[in-house]
Design an enzyme around this catalytic site. Structure first.
Site, PDB file in Angstrom:
ATOM      1  CE  LYS A 207      21.463  27.297 -27.940  1.00  0.00           C
ATOM      2  NZ  LYS A 207      20.117  27.409 -27.916  1.00  0.00           N
ATOM      3  CE  LYS A 260      22.644  30.872 -27.432  1.00  0.00           C
ATOM      4  NZ  LYS A 260      21.185  30.416 -27.433  1.00  0.00           N
TER       5      LYS A 260
HETATM    6  C1  PBG Z   1      16.996  28.351 -26.439  1.00  0.00           C
HETATM    7  C2  PBG Z   1      17.800  29.464 -26.482  1.00  0.00           C
HETATM    8  C3  PBG Z   1      18.849  29.580 -25.099  1.00  0.00           C
HETATM    9  C4  PBG Z   1      19.686  30.795 -25.600  1.00  0.00           C
HETATM   10  C5  PBG Z   1      18.810  31.409 -26.855  1.00  0.00           C
HETATM   11  N1  PBG Z   1      17.993  30.413 -27.051  1.00  0.00           N
HETATM   12  C6  PBG Z   1      19.094  28.774 -23.874  1.00  0.00           C
HETATM   13  C7  PBG Z   1      19.451  27.418 -24.140  1.00  0.00           C
HETATM   14  O1  PBG Z   1      20.189  26.939 -25.146  1.00  0.00           O
HETATM   15  O2  PBG Z   1      20.088  27.000 -23.059  1.00  0.00           O
HETATM   16  C8  PBG Z   1      20.527  31.430 -24.492  1.00  0.00           C
HETATM   17  C9  PBG Z   1      20.698  32.912 -24.912  1.00  0.00           C
HETATM   18  C10 PBG Z   1      21.540  33.597 -23.684  1.00  0.00           C
HETATM   19  O3  PBG Z   1      22.070  32.917 -23.046  1.00  0.00           O
HETATM   20  O4  PBG Z   1      21.520  34.996 -23.932  1.00  0.00           O
HETATM   21  N2  PBG Z   1      17.355  27.221 -26.838  1.00  0.00           N
END
Ligand code: PBG
Length: 338
Positions: A207, A260
């Protein structure tokens, strides 16, 4: 002379004509390598506490924060469209320093899980596991001062508690997204200790600390109050590190893997696909959705074609399933295509 090599073909004698298989719609359909179907799309839902709430999310047209009592119509829609899975995010009424709302059995996510299991038991429910929606400071774990440094090991048991809470409420899969080291191992142990040995973990394994999460943080009301997430989410510049993150999560017991964002990490999706046998999910994040929506609104893109092409590209890169805010619209478009 059985094993004599075939004589080389003269290039002039056999001109390649790749256009031959593009000539008609039937030929194109016959040679199409990649498909997108409604059953491959995961629909995100934002659940708020309270009653009678259906509040549109400004930065994500078509999406709303909903209270549990307002889920029914949405669930019926999903089933009618052939969508088979949802990803749940909770927005609690009150937040605190430790994010205690994340493991409240009466919180928005456990209650939504129960409601979904009652109304639409055939839907697969994935619960996102993170603290950022539940902490007053908006970071994904415990912090001790305003440097925004998240204490990794102090956060682990809290993530495990949240995962146990959602699994006990009936979640089919828990999906840790906090990017803490060893979070998969901690959650696996927490689940197993509670007898939840059959709950799979979908790890947000690679991520990136991405600018494309902007609209989501509005939706989930989870922007960090100070600092950013670069000390725990990955540098988008790094490919080898992404593979190492994936390898570690596999070692810790991840059952399914996620990359992601999707659109900016197609190379990583492909590489994970080639190296690991695990089911692979890619997250087309809020900013990817918002870009397409905004361009479409201005009339600068054909939204249907552009959205379906982007989903196709994520599938072609190697994702089995795609989390996308386009799930409903895409399912509708796909159902009217030949
Ligand atoms: C929680 C999380 C996030 C997203 C999914 N789970 C936000 C982040 O990491 O700041 C982002 C999903 C999206 O932008 O659609 N940590």
């Amino acid at each position: 002379m059985f094993d004599a090599p075939a004589p080389p073909l003269s290039p002039a004698a056999t001109p390649a004509r790749p256009r031959r298989t593009r000539r008609t719609a039937a030929l194109r359909a016959f040679v199409r390598e990649t498909t997108v179907t409604a059953g491959q799309l995961i629909h995100p839902l934002f659940i708020v506490e309270g009653q009678g709430i259906e509040k549109p999310i400004r930065t994500m047209p078509g999406h709303a924060q909903r209270s549990v009592d307002r889920l029914a119509a949405e669930l019926d829609d999903l089933l009618a469209l052939g969508i088979r899975s949802v990803l749940l995010f909770g927005i609690p009424r009150t937040k605190d320093d430790r994010g205690t709302g994340a493991w409240d059995p009466d919180g928005p996510v456990p209650r939504a899980i129960q409601a979904i299991k009652q109304r639409a038991p055939q839907l697969l429910v994935i619960a996102d596991v993170c603290l950022c929606e539940y902490t007053a400071h908006g970071h994904c774990g415990i912090i001790h001062d305003h440097t925004g440094h998240v204490d990794n090991d102090e956060t682990l048991p809290l993530l495990a508690k949240a995962a146990v809470c959602y699994a006990q409420a009936g979640a089919d899969i828990v999906a840790p997204s906090a990017m803490m080291d060893r979070q998969v191992a901690a959650i696996r142990r927490g689940l197993d200790d509670e007898g939840l040995v059959d709950t799979p973990i979908l790890s947000y394994a690679a991520k990136h600390a991405s600018a494309f999460y902007g609209p989501f943080r509005d939706a989930a009301e989870s922007p960090p109050a100070f600092g950013d997430r670069r000390a725990y989410q990955m540098d988008p510049a790094n490919f080898r590190e992404a593979l190492e993150e994936v390898r570690l999560d596999v070692e810790e017991g991840a059952d399914l893997l996620m990359v992601k964002p999707a659109g900016t990490a197609l190379d990583i999706i492909r590489a994970v696909r080639e190296r690991f046998p695990h089911p692979l999910v890619a997250y087309q994040v809020s900013g990817e959705y918002a870009m397409l929506k905004a361009a479409a609104e201005k009339g600068w893109l054909d939204e249907e074609r552009a959205a379906l092409e982007s989903l196709l590209a994520i599938r072609r890169a190697g994702a089995d399933q795609v989390i996308t805010y386009y799930a409903k619209e895409a399912a509708r478009w796909l159902s009217t295509q030949a």
